[in-house]
Enzyme design. Structure first.
Site, PDB file in Angstrom:
ATOM      1  N   ARG A   1      -1.621  -5.581  -6.001  1.00 25.42           N
ATOM      2  CA  ARG A   1      -1.253  -6.681  -5.713  1.00 25.42           C
ATOM      3  C   ARG A   1       0.039  -7.136  -6.537  1.00 25.42           C
ATOM      4  O   ARG A   1       0.226  -6.766  -7.820  1.00 25.42           O
ATOM      5  CB  ARG A   1      -2.297  -7.627  -6.486  1.00 25.42           C
TER       6      ARG A   1
ATOM      7  N   HIS B   1       0.729  -1.425  -0.032  1.00 31.06           N
ATOM      8  CA  HIS B   1       0.124  -0.077  -0.060  1.00 31.06           C
ATOM      9  C   HIS B   1       0.855   1.341   0.045  1.00 31.06           C
ATOM     10  O   HIS B   1       2.025   1.194   0.495  1.00 31.06           O
ATOM     11  CB  HIS B   1      -0.945   0.101   1.454  1.00 31.06           C
TER      12      HIS B   1
ATOM     13  N   HIS C   1       3.344  -7.593   2.242  1.00 30.46           N
ATOM     14  CA  HIS C   1       2.594  -8.278   3.286  1.00 30.46           C
ATOM     15  C   HIS C   1       1.362  -9.050   2.701  1.00 30.46           C
ATOM     16  O   HIS C   1       0.946  -8.821   1.626  1.00 30.46           O
ATOM     17  CB  HIS C   1       1.921  -7.481   4.380  1.00 30.46           C
TER      18      HIS C   1
ATOM     19  N   GLU D   1      -1.758  -0.256   8.212  1.00 35.13           N
ATOM     20  CA  GLU D   1      -2.647  -1.267   8.749  1.00 35.13           C
ATOM     21  C   GLU D   1      -2.056  -2.168   9.848  1.00 35.13           C
ATOM     22  O   GLU D   1      -0.891  -2.232   9.895  1.00 35.13           O
ATOM     23  CB  GLU D   1      -3.358  -2.162   7.947  1.00 35.13           C
TER      24      GLU D   1
END
Length: 308
Positions: free
Chosen positions: A192, A99, A172, A115
């Site tokens: 992705r 991200h 991740h 996150e």
């Protein structure tokens, strides 16, 4: 509103199907559909907003409530966004992804997406992917294109009660055979990098540009119970989280902004001005900034999330 402002808000969960989904959420919540991998509990992100499930704002989108009652709900936070909270129920590994951070996201009109994951349930041998053991992006890209990226992935064993911080830029993925609670910042951009041959499109140009191979995951172990003492899990500039074990009664008080209460073990009740709100396993309540003190009764473990 009550005497002290807006009372607790229960949002309507949004369930999403996923090819990697397990069956834990289906069993816990008595769902009819198979293949539910994601349960979005709290989200004000554009196009993904929860609706209020009950009470004076029933049927309203949470972004509308924020717009109309910003100070009462958000306190000093003027971002217009809430900390994101969602469950992930996995039978298979999620795709390897990354991200953007704040600067990278702002260039495309979005927000940083950092996150964290609290592991509620995990089968023996469960793991998360967090980081890579290769600093050369060209090598990583070649491995992703050839379907051979797994040799460069850092796998970390986890069990129930573990908490992992996943900063923006860290390669991740949540692993298979677990139920995890994701708590994170406001962004919605995912690139992705690798998908185990499932045939879905990859975002290698954008993903390789923003990933930082030097980043590592911070893991906190919280298996030991410490009743009545909130224990810090993460302090990020965009979100924070504590874990709290309640045995009997505990009062949540003395906060300026909102708090999100997620029951990650056991069950409890939230009492406020004579009104009672149930909080069973995996359920969530949003406590507005103007709510005032709430009493928590029961035997439960809560994850408490908010923005600093």
């Amino acid at each position: 509103m009550g005497k002290a402002g807006i009372g607790p808000i229960r949002l309507e969960p949004v369930y999403k199907k996923a090819i990697w989904a397990g069956e834990r959420l289906k069993k816990i919540r008595g769902l009819q559909e198979d293949g539910i991998g994601i349960c979005r509990e709290v989200c004000a992100y554009k196009g993904s907003e929860n609706q209020v499930e009950e009470g004076q704002f029933k049927g309203c989108r949470i972004d509308q409530v924020i717009a109309d009652y910003r100070r009462e709900l958000m306190g000093p936070d003027d971002s217009g966004q809430l900390v994101r909270v969602a469950y992930m129920d996995t039978r298979e590994d999620l795709s390897i992804q990354v991200h953007p951070n704040e600067d990278q996201a702002e260039r495309i009109g979005d927000f940083e997406k950092s996150e964290s994951w609290y592991i509620l349930e995990a089968d023996p041998g469960a793991y998360i992917t967090a980081g890579v053991n290769c600093s050369d992006k060209a090598t990583l890209r070649s491995a992703a294109e050839s379907g051979d990226m797994e040799q460069y992935l850092v796998r970390i064993p986890v069990k129930a009660g573990d908490f992992a911080m996943i900063p923006a830029g860290l390669v991740h993925a949540c692993g298979k055979n677990m139920l995890a609670l994701e708590v994170g910042s406001f962004g919605g951009i995912t690139y992705r990098l690798y998908d185990y041959g499932r045939g879905r499109p990859l975002d290698l140009d954008k993903g390789m540009e923003i990933l930082d191979p030097s980043l590592r995951c911070e893991l906190v172990h919280t298996q030991e119970k410490v009743p009545g003492v909130p224990r810090p899990l993460v302090r990020h500039r965009l979100f924070s989280a504590d874990v709290l074990d309640v045995e009997g009664t505990w009062t949540l008080d003395g906060y300026e902004g909102y708090r999100i209460l997620c029951c990650v073990e056991g069950a409890c009740r939230i009492i406020r001005e004579g009104e009672e709100y149930s909080l069973p396993y995996t359920k969530t309540l949003l406590i507005p900034a103007s709510c005032g003190p709430v009493e928590i009764r029961g035997n439960a473990r809560l994850l408490i999330a908010w923005k600093v």
